[in-house]
Design a protein around this motif. Structure first.
Motif, short mmCIF file in Angstrom:
data_model
loop_
_atom_site.label_atom_id
_atom_site.label_comp_id
_atom_site.label_asym_id
_atom_site.label_seq_id
_atom_site.Cartn_x
_atom_site.Cartn_y
_atom_site.Cartn_z
N UNK A 1 0.83 -1.21 0.00
CA UNK A 1 0.00 0.00 0.00
C UNK A 1 0.86 1.26 0.00
N UNK A 2 1.95 1.23 0.74
CA UNK A 2 2.85 2.39 0.79
C UNK A 2 3.49 2.62 -0.58
N UNK A 3 3.99 1.55 -1.18
CA UNK A 3 4.65 1.67 -2.48
C UNK A 3 3.63 2.10 -3.54
N UNK A 4 2.38 1.66 -3.40
CA UNK A 4 1.34 2.06 -4.36
C UNK A 4 1.13 3.57 -4.32
N UNK B 1 3.99 5.13 -6.02
CA UNK B 1 3.97 4.91 -7.48
C UNK B 1 2.97 5.83 -8.17
N UNK B 2 1.92 6.24 -7.49
CA UNK B 2 0.93 7.12 -8.11
C UNK B 2 1.39 8.57 -8.17
N UNK B 3 2.50 8.87 -7.54
CA UNK B 3 3.03 10.23 -7.59
C UNK B 3 2.29 11.19 -6.67
N UNK B 4 1.77 10.71 -5.57
CA UNK B 4 1.06 11.58 -4.63
C UNK B 4 2.00 12.55 -3.92
N UNK B 5 3.24 12.21 -3.85
CA UNK B 5 4.21 13.04 -3.12
C UNK B 5 5.13 13.74 -4.11
N UNK B 6 5.42 15.03 -3.84
CA UNK B 6 6.24 15.82 -4.75
C UNK B 6 7.70 15.38 -4.75
N UNK B 7 8.13 14.71 -3.69
CA UNK B 7 9.53 14.27 -3.63
C UNK B 7 9.80 13.12 -4.57
N UNK B 8 8.75 12.47 -5.06
CA UNK B 8 8.91 11.34 -5.98
C UNK B 8 8.76 11.87 -7.40
N UNK B 9 9.81 11.79 -8.16
CA UNK B 9 9.77 12.27 -9.55
C UNK B 9 9.01 11.28 -10.42
N UNK C 1 9.99 9.87 -13.05
CA UNK C 1 10.91 8.80 -13.42
C UNK C 1 11.02 7.77 -12.30
N UNK C 2 11.07 8.22 -11.06
CA UNK C 2 11.15 7.31 -9.91
C UNK C 2 9.83 6.57 -9.72
N UNK C 3 8.73 7.22 -10.08
CA UNK C 3 7.41 6.59 -9.93
C UNK C 3 7.32 5.31 -10.77
N UNK C 4 8.01 5.30 -11.89
CA UNK C 4 8.02 4.10 -12.73
C UNK C 4 8.64 2.93 -11.97
N UNK C 5 9.71 3.19 -11.25
CA UNK C 5 10.35 2.13 -10.47
C UNK C 5 9.47 1.67 -9.31
N UNK C 6 8.79 2.64 -8.71
CA UNK C 6 7.88 2.27 -7.63
C UNK C 6 6.71 1.43 -8.14
#
Length: 165
Positions: A44-47, A50-58, A60-65
């Protein structure tokens, strides 16, 4: 790896279930429950990451998540399947042990029936009465021995025909 262990335990359950087999079943059940307990919240955390809810996750990184999320999703799904497999394995183990116990009880019933008949016959002919019909009979001893051999033999034959032996 867990699936291989489960398959080995399943083979053991059907070939020769022992107390150690039961111990292995419970260890595997605990491992599967622990796997699910750890991976489900992580999924659930990784989901959310992965959806990009947080601005710290780019992006490009969301794809890995998303890739990590897919793997966790498969692991959690597999853990449910493993749990079902382990429950089925435990049920099969208990059935095998129960069948073995039933066979033992059948044999013990046979021995008890034979010994009970012998006890009744020897009890009747072992009484110390003066006026027993067969006491003065010339073939009384042979008659008692015939009963003590014939009745158990008939019981064994009966149980054999019923498939208990």
């Amino acid at each position: 790896m867990i699936e291989d262990k489960i398959q080995l335990v399943q083979v053991e359950v059907f070939e020769n279930p022992t107390k150690e087999t039961l111990d292995r079943i419970f260890v595997l059940k605990r491992d599967v429950a622990q796997l699910r307990r750890i991976c489900t919240p992580q999924r659930e955390i990784v989901h959310r990451l992965a959806r990009g809810e947080f601005k710290v996750v780019s992006p490009k990184a969301a794809i890995y998540f998303r890739d990590i999320y897919d793997n966790l999703y498969r692991i959690v799904d597999a853990s449910y399947a493993y749990q079902d497999m382990m429950q089925g394995t435990l049920d099969a183990y208990l059935n095998a042990i129960n069948n073995r116990l039933n066979e033992t009880m059948k044999r013990m019933t046979l021995v008890t029936a034979v010994l009970a008949c012998l006890t009744v016959i020897t009890g009747v002919y072992g009484m110390n009465f003066r006026h027993m019909p067969e006491l003065e009979w010339r073939l009384g001893y042979l008659w008692a021995l015939s009963l003590m051999l014939g009745v158990p033999a008939a019981l064994v034959l009966y149980f054999k025909r019923r498939g208990w032996l």
